[in-house]
Design a protein around this motif. Structure first.
Motif, PDB file in Angstrom:
ATOM      1  N   UNK A  25       0.795  -1.220   0.000  1.00 14.28           N
ATOM      2  CA  UNK A  25       0.000   0.000   0.000  1.00 14.28           C
ATOM      3  C   UNK A  25       0.829   1.273   0.000  1.00 14.28           C
ATOM      4  N   UNK A  26       2.124   1.163   0.281  1.00 12.63           N
ATOM      5  CA  UNK A  26       3.018   2.315   0.248  1.00 12.63           C
ATOM      6  C   UNK A  26       3.659   2.429  -1.126  1.00 12.63           C
ATOM      7  N   UNK A  27       3.815   3.653  -1.633  1.00 11.75           N
ATOM      8  CA  UNK A  27       4.645   3.863  -2.806  1.00 11.75           C
ATOM      9  C   UNK A  27       6.105   3.883  -2.370  1.00 11.75           C
ATOM     10  N   UNK A  28       6.997   3.697  -3.313  1.00  8.50           N
ATOM     11  CA  UNK A  28       8.425   3.779  -3.000  1.00  8.50           C
ATOM     12  C   UNK A  28       8.776   5.174  -2.497  1.00  8.50           C
ATOM     13  N   UNK A  29       8.126   6.186  -3.062  1.00  6.83           N
ATOM     14  CA  UNK A  29       8.379   7.562  -2.620  1.00  6.83           C
ATOM     15  C   UNK A  29       7.880   7.780  -1.193  1.00  6.83           C
ATOM     16  N   UNK A  30       6.781   7.112  -0.819  1.00  6.03           N
ATOM     17  CA  UNK A  30       6.304   7.213   0.566  1.00  6.03           C
ATOM     18  C   UNK A  30       7.401   6.791   1.543  1.00  6.03           C
ATOM     19  N   UNK A  31       8.082   5.696   1.231  1.00  9.37           N
ATOM     20  CA  UNK A  31       9.142   5.187   2.101  1.00  9.37           C
ATOM     21  C   UNK A  31      10.310   6.170   2.147  1.00  9.37           C
ATOM     22  N   UNK A  32      10.705   6.662   0.978  1.00 10.08           N
ATOM     23  CA  UNK A  32      11.790   7.652   0.908  1.00 10.08           C
ATOM     24  C   UNK A  32      11.432   8.886   1.731  1.00 10.08           C
ATOM     25  N   UNK A  33      10.230   9.375   1.557  1.00  6.64           N
ATOM     26  CA  UNK A  33       9.796  10.601   2.234  1.00  6.64           C
ATOM     27  C   UNK A  33       9.770  10.421   3.747  1.00  6.64           C
ATOM     28  N   UNK A  34       9.307   9.258   4.209  1.00  7.81           N
ATOM     29  CA  UNK A  34       9.229   8.992   5.639  1.00  7.81           C
ATOM     30  C   UNK A  34      10.618   8.943   6.265  1.00  7.81           C
ATOM     31  N   UNK A  35      11.551   8.238   5.594  1.00  7.91           N
ATOM     32  CA  UNK A  35      12.907   8.147   6.127  1.00  7.91           C
ATOM     33  C   UNK A  35      13.612   9.499   6.066  1.00  7.91           C
ATOM     34  N   UNK A  36      13.414  10.244   4.986  1.00  2.60           N
ATOM     35  CA  UNK A  36      14.031  11.568   4.860  1.00  2.60           C
ATOM     36  C   UNK A  36      13.568  12.491   5.991  1.00  2.60           C
ATOM     37  N   UNK A  37      12.266  12.493   6.253  1.00  2.00           N
ATOM     38  CA  UNK A  37      11.721  13.350   7.308  1.00  2.00           C
ATOM     39  C   UNK A  37      12.321  12.991   8.666  1.00  2.00           C
ATOM     40  N   UNK A  38      12.438  11.680   8.923  1.00  2.00           N
ATOM     41  CA  UNK A  38      12.972  11.241  10.214  1.00  2.00           C
ATOM     42  C   UNK A  38      14.445  11.638  10.373  1.00  2.00           C
ATOM     43  N   UNK A  39      15.237  11.494   9.313  1.00  4.19           N
ATOM     44  CA  UNK A  39      16.656  11.845   9.389  1.00  4.19           C
ATOM     45  C   UNK A  39      16.825  13.358   9.514  1.00  4.19           C
ATOM     46  N   UNK A  40      16.040  14.123   8.759  1.00  2.54           N
ATOM     47  CA  UNK A  40      16.108  15.590   8.865  1.00  2.54           C
ATOM     48  C   UNK A  40      15.802  16.045  10.283  1.00  2.54           C
ATOM     49  N   UNK A  41      14.793  15.437  10.881  1.00  5.37           N
ATOM     50  CA  UNK A  41      14.429  15.784  12.253  1.00  5.37           C
ATOM     51  C   UNK A  41      15.575  15.438  13.211  1.00  5.37           C
ATOM     52  N   UNK A  42      16.178  14.276  13.030  1.00  2.59           N
ATOM     53  CA  UNK A  42      17.264  13.834  13.898  1.00  2.59           C
ATOM     54  C   UNK A  42      18.486  14.747  13.763  1.00  2.59           C
ATOM     55  N   UNK A  43      18.810  15.149  12.533  1.00  4.18           N
ATOM     56  CA  UNK A  43      20.006  15.967  12.297  1.00  4.18           C
ATOM     57  C   UNK A  43      19.735  17.460  12.424  1.00  4.18           C
ATOM     58  N   UNK A  44      18.473  17.849  12.481  1.00  5.05           N
ATOM     59  CA  UNK A  44      18.140  19.264  12.548  1.00  5.05           C
ATOM     60  C   UNK A  44      18.402  19.988  11.241  1.00  5.05           C
ATOM     61  N   UNK A  45      18.135  19.324  10.123  1.00  8.39           N
ATOM     62  CA  UNK A  45      18.399  19.893   8.805  1.00  8.39           C
ATOM     63  C   UNK A  45      17.094  20.161   8.058  1.00  8.39           C
ATOM     64  N   UNK A  46      17.113  21.178   7.195  1.00  4.86           N
ATOM     65  CA  UNK A  46      15.949  21.469   6.362  1.00  4.86           C
ATOM     66  C   UNK A  46      15.920  20.583   5.119  1.00  4.86           C
ATOM     67  N   UNK A  47      17.108  20.201   4.653  1.00  5.00           N
ATOM     68  CA  UNK A  47      17.196  19.366   3.458  1.00  5.00           C
ATOM     69  C   UNK A  47      18.150  18.207   3.728  1.00  5.00           C
ATOM     70  N   UNK A  48      17.838  17.059   3.117  1.00  2.00           N
ATOM     71  CA  UNK A  48      18.724  15.910   3.226  1.00  2.00           C
ATOM     72  C   UNK A  48      18.395  14.958   2.080  1.00  2.00           C
ATOM     73  N   UNK A  49      19.441  14.381   1.485  1.00  2.00           N
ATOM     74  CA  UNK A  49      19.258  13.544   0.307  1.00  2.00           C
ATOM     75  C   UNK A  49      18.973  12.089   0.698  1.00  2.00           C
ATOM     76  N   UNK A  50      17.865  11.580   0.154  1.00  2.00           N
ATOM     77  CA  UNK A  50      17.515  10.163   0.277  1.00  2.00           C
ATOM     78  C   UNK A  50      16.932   9.733  -1.060  1.00  2.00           C
ATOM     79  N   UNK A  51      17.354   8.588  -1.560  1.00  2.00           N
ATOM     80  CA  UNK A  51      16.824   8.088  -2.829  1.00  2.00           C
ATOM     81  C   UNK A  51      16.728   6.582  -2.819  1.00  2.00           C
ATOM     82  N   UNK A  52      15.882   6.029  -3.691  1.00  2.00           N
ATOM     83  CA  UNK A  52      15.737   4.572  -3.766  1.00  2.00           C
ATOM     84  C   UNK A  52      16.249   4.065  -5.103  1.00  2.00           C
ATOM     85  N   UNK A  53      16.613   2.783  -5.128  1.00  2.00           N
ATOM     86  CA  UNK A  53      17.154   2.157  -6.343  1.00  2.00           C
ATOM     87  C   UNK A  53      16.180   1.092  -6.840  1.00  2.00           C
ATOM     88  N   UNK A  54      15.192   1.500  -7.628  1.00  3.20           N
ATOM     89  CA  UNK A  54      14.270   0.537  -8.205  1.00  3.20           C
ATOM     90  C   UNK A  54      12.890   0.589  -7.590  1.00  3.20           C
TER      91      UNK A  54
END
Length: 236
Positions: A25-54
């Motif tokens: 039920x999740x898109x691949x982008x949903x997973x990327x977006x969720x992990x990106x948000x969590x890492x940004x929150x942890x690091x205190x950053x406005x932007x952070x690169x996360x991408x999927x392969x396939x």
């Protein structure tokens, strides 16, 4: 090859690879977006690169490889790896998307089908073959994804593409469904294999289940459950 991160501390900025078992039920982008948000929150950053392969379709589950930080530059080498899948094909009907995401639109006989017949037919779709991507796909024609045209009721002639199917094994035939295990190259559409197999056997078919179990040397047994990974990051 890149070594997956299996336990903290995670080198987010320097680069890390996370193997994720994508939920249904999740898109691949949903997973990327969720992990990106969590890492940004942890690091205190406005932007952070996360991408999927396939990309995995929303209906599908299984292995999704995500690179973060500097390792997003390595996504291309991961995208080119062979992949393995398991799943189930429903026989006797078709859908516009070749999977259960859309409603059945045509029905076909199944009484003549046998497991031996389907296995023999699958040999025609093994090795180096040419495959036409489904209309409900992200393949772009004239700069626009096919699925957007399909939703508007358009049908576009799409050129076949070369792919390699290393293995197309079938088992657990019930008369109206069959399970499969497939090993294939980058760019292979399992939905199209399901549709083409059933059509070549004188019936119809579409995917009702799909799970990616491996990408190159990376296996689903080593993957994080997404919620578990997010919880670990919360505790850092």
């Amino acid at each position: 090859m890149l070594t997956p991160s299996t336990a903290p501390p995670f080198p987010f900025r320097e680069g890390a690879l996370f193997l994720i078992d994508k939920p249904q039920g999740w898109t691949s982008f949903d997973v990327v977006n969720k992990l990106r948000w969590k890492i940004r929150k942890h690091l205190g950053l406005k932007k952070f690169k996360v991408g999927h392969a396939g990309t995995l379709d929303p209906m599908a589950t299984g292995l999704l490889n995500l690179c973060v930080g500097q390792w997003t530059k390595e996504l291309k080498q991961l995208e080119g790896l062979d992949k393995r899948y398991t799943g189930t094909i429903k026989l006797g009907a078709t859908t516009p998307s070749f999977d259960a995401e859309t409603e059945e639109d045509a029905f076909f006989p199944t009484e003549h089908l046998t497991l031996d017949m389907l296995r023999e037919t699958a040999l025609r779709f093994t090795g180096d073959i040419e495959q036409v991507p489904p209309m409900y796909s992200a393949v772009k024609v004239d700069g626009q994804p096919l699925y957007k045209r399909a939703r508007r009721g358009e049908h576009i002639e799409v050129q076949p593409r070369p792919v390699t199917v290393h293995e197309f094994a079938l088992d657990n035939f019930t008369g109206t469904s069959v399970d499969f295990a497939i090993s294939c190259s980058k760019g292979t559409y399992i939905r199209t294999l399901a549709n083409d197999l059933a059509e070549a056997a004188g019936s119809g078919g579409y995917l009702t289940a799909l799970r990616r179990t491996a990408v190159g040397p990376y296996n689903i047994e080593d993957a994080w459950q997404l919620d578990d990974l997010l919880e670990v990051i919360d505790q850092l």
